[in-house]
Scaffold this active site. Structure first.
Site, PDB file in Angstrom:
ATOM      1  N   ASP A  97       0.810  -1.218   0.000  1.00  0.00           N
ATOM      2  CA  ASP A  97       0.000   0.000   0.000  1.00  0.00           C
ATOM      3  C   ASP A  97       0.840   1.263   0.000  1.00  0.00           C
ATOM      4  O   ASP A  97       1.559   1.537   0.956  1.00  0.00           O
ATOM      5  CB  ASP A  97      -0.892  -0.031   1.242  1.00  0.00           C
ATOM      6  CG  ASP A  97      -1.788   1.173   1.349  1.00  0.00           C
ATOM      7  OD1 ASP A  97      -2.108   1.768   0.305  1.00  0.00           O
ATOM      8  OD2 ASP A  97      -2.171   1.530   2.466  1.00  0.00           O
ATOM      9  N   ASP A 144      -1.620   6.964  -8.580  1.00  0.00           N
ATOM     10  CA  ASP A 144      -1.908   5.833  -7.703  1.00  0.00           C
ATOM     11  C   ASP A 144      -2.132   4.596  -8.542  1.00  0.00           C
ATOM     12  O   ASP A 144      -2.940   4.607  -9.460  1.00  0.00           O
ATOM     13  CB  ASP A 144      -3.140   6.135  -6.855  1.00  0.00           C
ATOM     14  CG  ASP A 144      -3.473   4.985  -5.930  1.00  0.00           C
ATOM     15  OD1 ASP A 144      -2.612   4.638  -5.106  1.00  0.00           O
ATOM     16  OD2 ASP A 144      -4.571   4.432  -6.035  1.00  0.00           O
TER      17      ASP A 144
END
Length: 441
Positions: free
Chosen positions: A109, A323
């Site tokens: 992450d 992202d």
């Protein structure tokens, strides 16, 4: 925050721990990534086809993104929250912790900093498939004393607990949480070369109280965000703050790759390097911001005018998050509408009814791809030109949809990064990218 946070959409890092490990002096290493919906994934469902998996991926993406920029509160004044929403991760990373190594699957992450796994004694834990980490079985496990600089510097997520040992406490936007000892141990990573990399004394959270929306396939979190607590910055002496990924297109059943250190350098013909920025806002500091100046549809430039996020990089501003965990590229609604209007103006075909979260779709007719105008994103420092495969996605047989969507935020998603080698340099605060065939990397 509304962003789906993590560096990784739908993959599992397959790490086989072989003999003759490379020690932490290795300057770089690479790891294969396997799509979460492939037969090698614990999420694999033989009854779901490609389009089912794609729709489910989009649903997960929007569920997570709807919570990231949301207003958050915490359970105690000493707890902080990560932007991650703790639904099943889009990428999983197989890590091996301790001596001898114990294997785990954790969400990789970019929107989290602390790496943690569930640990014995488990005062409060959720069910997981693998055995819970037992620190007593590891000869290299050590608690960190409160006096260490990192424990004093990050007061909030890190606390001074009983017996003068450093502890951590982190909660997430959906009230999932992890609490425990902030410790040291050896981490082992399998590599594409066949020789594991052993990294001693990695700081991580040994979670004795964990709960919320984590499921049995997820043993914890690997923090890859832009923070000194993240594993990327911790290993700066080994990998010099560098990592990269190369994602194969969704329909190809090949392995993607994540690389660290010297193996993560993006160079050669066609490579571009642009700055990235970080925010002074604590809730947004983990994200990687770019500055988008405009988007060209064919020869038509549409300037991007939006509120910019303040950063600590020479008082400059970034206005879009890059992202790899968000599927579509999300743009403010008014700006997106200008792009869609110009796109439709340049294509003679008539749009068809949209599919799920896609706003603009067309029937896939013979020669349609040749009608699709080139889309170029103009970032401060360089242009990112998209192929048709990055611009249009086949959502069902015979229907192609634009891989952008209106939103109340700006995120550069992974569909438009596929078949690009994308590298992050946290020391130089730059992002490099290069068009390539990721299936051959």
């Amino acid at each position: 925050m509304e962003l789906i946070p993590t560096l990784f959409h739908c993959f599992i890092i397959s790490l086989s721990l072989l003999a003759s490990p490379i020690q932490s002096t290795s300057s770089g290493f690479s790891i294969n990534l396997i799509h979460r919906d492939s037969q090698l994934s614990p999420y694999y469902n033989a009854s779901s086809n490609y389009y089912d998996n794609l729709r489910n991926s989009l649903r997960r993406s929007f569920t997570r993104s709807s919570r990231i920029f949301a207003q958050k509160s915490v359970s105690s004044p000493l707890a902080i929250q990560s932007p991650l929403t703790a639904v099943p991760g889009e990428y999983l990373m197989k890590i091996s912790v301790g001596t001898p190594p114990q294997d785990f699957l954790a969400v990789a992450d970019t929107g989290s900093d602390i790496t943690w796994i569930q640990c014995k004694p488990c005062i409060e834990c959720y069910a997981q498939n693998t055995p819970i980490f037992d620190p007593k079985r590891s000869s290299t496990y050590k608690n960190q004393p409160c006096e260490i600089k990192i424990c004093q510097r990050f007061e909030g997520p890190l606390l001074c607990g009983d017996q003068n040992f450093c502890t951590y406490e982190i909660s997430y936007a959906d009230w999932s949480y992890s609490k425990g000892d902030f410790s040291f141990d050896s981490f082992t990573f399998g590599t594409t070369s066949g020789k594991p990399v052993v990294l001693p004394k990695v700081s991580f959270g040994c979670g004795h109280r964990n709960g919320g929306n984590f499921n049995k396939f997820t043993d914890g979190i690997v923090g890859l965000g832009n923070s000194d607590l993240s594993i990327i910055n911790q290993l700066s002496d080994t990998i010099n703050g560098k990592f990269s990924y190369c994602m194969v297109p969704l329909k190809l059943n090949g392995s993607s790759k994540i690389s660290f250190g010297s193996d993560a350098v993006v160079s050669g013909p066609g490579a571009r390097t642009i700055p990235f920025y970080t925010s002074d806002d604590e809730d947004k500091a983990l994200f990687y911001y770019l500055n988008l100046e405009g988007v060209s549809i064919g020869d038509t430039l549409i300037k991007f005018a939006t509120n910019k996020y303040p950063t600590n990089a020479n008082d400059y501003y970034g206005n879009i998050v890059i992202d790899s965990g968000t599927t579509l590229t999300l743009l403010p609604s008014a700006f997106y509408q200008k792009i869609e209007d110009e796109f439709k103006r340049l294509i003679s075909s008539t749009p068809v009814e949209g599919e799920q979260d896609f706003s603009l779709c067309y029937k896939k007719e013979e020669g349609f791809e040749q009608k699709v105008p080139t889309i170029t994103l103009h970032f401060t420092g360089g242009d990112w030109e998209l192929d048709v495969s990055n611009t249009m996605l086949e959502m069902e047989d015979g229907k192609l949809c634009l891989t952008m969507a209106p939103s109340n935020l700006a995120v550069f998603g992974n569909l438009q990064q596929m078949n690009y080698l994308v590298g992050y340099d946290l020391v130089g605060k730059t992002l490099s990218f290069k068009k390539t065939d990721c299936s051959t990397q």
